[in-house]
Design an enzyme around this catalytic site. Structure first.
Site, PDB file in Angstrom:
ATOM      1  CB  SER A 184      10.288   0.142   5.736  1.00  0.00           C
ATOM      2  OG  SER A 184      10.187  -0.932   4.824  1.00  0.00           O
ATOM      3  CG  HIS A 224      -2.095   2.711   1.973  1.00  0.00           C
ATOM      4  ND1 HIS A 224      -1.852   4.042   1.771  1.00  0.00           N
ATOM      5  CD2 HIS A 224      -1.031   2.044   1.444  1.00  0.00           C
ATOM      6  CE1 HIS A 224      -0.692   4.200   1.147  1.00  0.00           C
ATOM      7  NE2 HIS A 224      -0.177   3.003   0.940  1.00  0.00           N
ATOM      8  CG  HIS A 234       6.696   5.901   5.759  1.00  0.00           C
ATOM      9  ND1 HIS A 234       7.666   6.774   6.202  1.00  0.00           N
ATOM     10  CD2 HIS A 234       7.356   4.906   5.120  1.00  0.00           C
ATOM     11  CE1 HIS A 234       8.861   6.335   5.839  1.00  0.00           C
ATOM     12  NE2 HIS A 234       8.700   5.207   5.189  1.00  0.00           N
ATOM     13  CG  ASN A 237      12.888   3.226   6.929  1.00  0.00           C
ATOM     14  OD1 ASN A 237      13.981   3.609   7.331  1.00  0.00           O
ATOM     15  ND2 ASN A 237      12.753   2.263   6.041  1.00  0.00           N
ATOM     16  NE  ARG A 251      17.390   5.089   6.112  1.00  0.00           N
ATOM     17  CZ  ARG A 251      16.490   6.011   6.379  1.00  0.00           C
ATOM     18  NH1 ARG A 251      15.314   5.653   6.848  1.00  0.00           N
ATOM     19  NH2 ARG A 251      16.759   7.290   6.173  1.00  0.00           N
ATOM     20  CG  HIS A 271       3.693  16.616  15.536  1.00  0.00           C
ATOM     21  ND1 HIS A 271       4.928  16.705  14.936  1.00  0.00           N
ATOM     22  CD2 HIS A 271       2.789  16.616  14.510  1.00  0.00           C
ATOM     23  CE1 HIS A 271       4.799  16.777  13.628  1.00  0.00           C
ATOM     24  NE2 HIS A 271       3.505  16.724  13.340  1.00  0.00           N
ATOM     25  CG  HIS A 284       6.038  17.168  -8.739  1.00  0.00           C
ATOM     26  ND1 HIS A 284       6.562  16.329  -7.791  1.00  0.00           N
ATOM     27  CD2 HIS A 284       4.828  16.648  -9.062  1.00  0.00           C
ATOM     28  CE1 HIS A 284       5.711  15.342  -7.548  1.00  0.00           C
ATOM     29  NE2 HIS A 284       4.644  15.522  -8.304  1.00  0.00           N
ATOM     30  N   GLY A 310      18.475  -4.758  -6.382  1.00  0.00           N
ATOM     31  CA  GLY A 310      18.087  -6.086  -6.838  1.00  0.00           C
ATOM     32  C   GLY A 310      17.074  -6.789  -5.964  1.00  0.00           C
ATOM     33  NE  ARG A 353      11.401 -11.271  -2.315  1.00  0.00           N
ATOM     34  CZ  ARG A 353      10.653 -11.784  -1.347  1.00  0.00           C
ATOM     35  NH1 ARG A 353       9.748 -12.693  -1.627  1.00  0.00           N
ATOM     36  NH2 ARG A 353      10.800 -11.381  -0.098  1.00  0.00           N
TER      37      ARG A 353
END
Length: 306
Positions: free
Chosen positions: A94, A98, A108, A110, A112, A148, A178, A261, A263
């Protein structure tokens, strides 16, 4: 259908991490990535690489993880409760970039892979997920079209409807309810995808990964030397707040990292180095800042004239 091969995914994503880091260092010309590798239980590894304070790149994080475990955290089983209690492997790469210049967009990506052990007479459960998306602060049509087009070309060989399907999924996922606004101009997003069988699906994932730099570097190169002042910088920092809000409130990858868990420094490495919030910010009418909302943060078909 070829059996899922986590090690093949590991090899590809680790090499892609190195390729992307080298390319970003070349663009910046000064800063270098630092490495902070760590080992996890069950022979798991985490290789975060972080660049900060560059001439053109204010912060970038390119993380590689290969995790193994006896059971998944709640964020991973909420949508698929049948996976609770199963052993698993998860391999991911990932990144977040900036740039310093407000005219250069944040990006961004990613990729996986997940495989869970099956029962005594069951096949493993596996899928791929990921994609890439673009978050400009100042919009340019040519950047959106180029982005695109590369997204389209990366998945076109794998089905005529793949781009439209994954574009729509990207627009839906990278949305802040929101605020009632998209996070950026979209790109590709897919999850739980295994419809082509392992070999062909993995080829598609590699194509998406291989198209990331051709999609982003030309845009970055066009914008990093654009003159700007305090107004543009303030607007960039204000809009970065939306990025933080999305990652902390909605992003499933962040939730997974916090619950698994890992880091905390690696989990939150995607956060921008500087950000600001302003109460009820309203850009001046007919300004470039207002155009971000009226033209660019509106899902549209950029390959058919926007």
């Amino acid at each position: 259908m070829t059996s899922p091969d986590p090690q093949a995914v590991h090899t590809y994503l680790a090499a892609l991490q190195q390729q992307i880091c080298s390319a970003l260092e070349d663009v910046d010309g000064e800063a270098r990535f630092i490495e902070d590798p760590a080992e996890y239980p069950n022979r798991g590894v985490s290789w975060p690489r972080i660049l900060e304070g560059g001439r053109h790149i204010e912060k970038a994080a390119v993380n590689f993880t290969h995790a193994r475990g006896d059971r998944l955290p709640p964020a991973a089983t909420a949508r698929k409760p049948e996976l609770a209690g199963r052993g698993f492997e998860a391999v991911s790469m990932s990144l977040i970039v900036h740039p310093r210049n407000p005219y250069a967009p944040t990006t961004h990506a990613n990729l996986r892979f997940f495989v869970a052990a099956g029962g005594p007479e069951q096949k493993p459960i596996w899928w791929f997920g990921g994609g890439f998306d673009l978050t400009p602060y100042y919009g340019f049509d040519e950047d959106c079209v180029h982005w695109h087009q590369q997204a389209h070309d990366s998945v076109a060989p794998f089905g005529a409807q793949m781009y439209a399907r994954f574009k729509d999924a990207c627009d839906a996922y990278f949305f802040l309810p929101h605020r009632n606004e998209p996070r950026g101009v979209g790109g590709l997003f897919f999850e739980d995808f295994n419809a082509l069988g392992f070999t062909r699906t993995f080829e598609m994932v590699q194509s998406v990964g291989d198209h990331f730099l051709p999609a982003y570097l030309p845009i970055l190169g066009r914008r990093i030397e654009t003159p700007y002042g305090a107004r543009e910088r303030d607007f960039q920092l204000y809009r970065r707040g939306r990025y933080v809000e999305f990652n902390l409130v909605y992003d499933r990858g962040t939730k997974y990292g916090l619950q698994s868990g890992r880091r905390i420094e690696a989990v939150l490495a995607s956060m921008p180095p500087m950000v600001r919030w302003q109460y009820d910010h309203t850009p001046p009418p007919d300004s470039a800042e207002a155009a971000l909302m009226t033209r660019y943060l509106t899902p549209r078909d950029w390959l058919s004239g926007g």
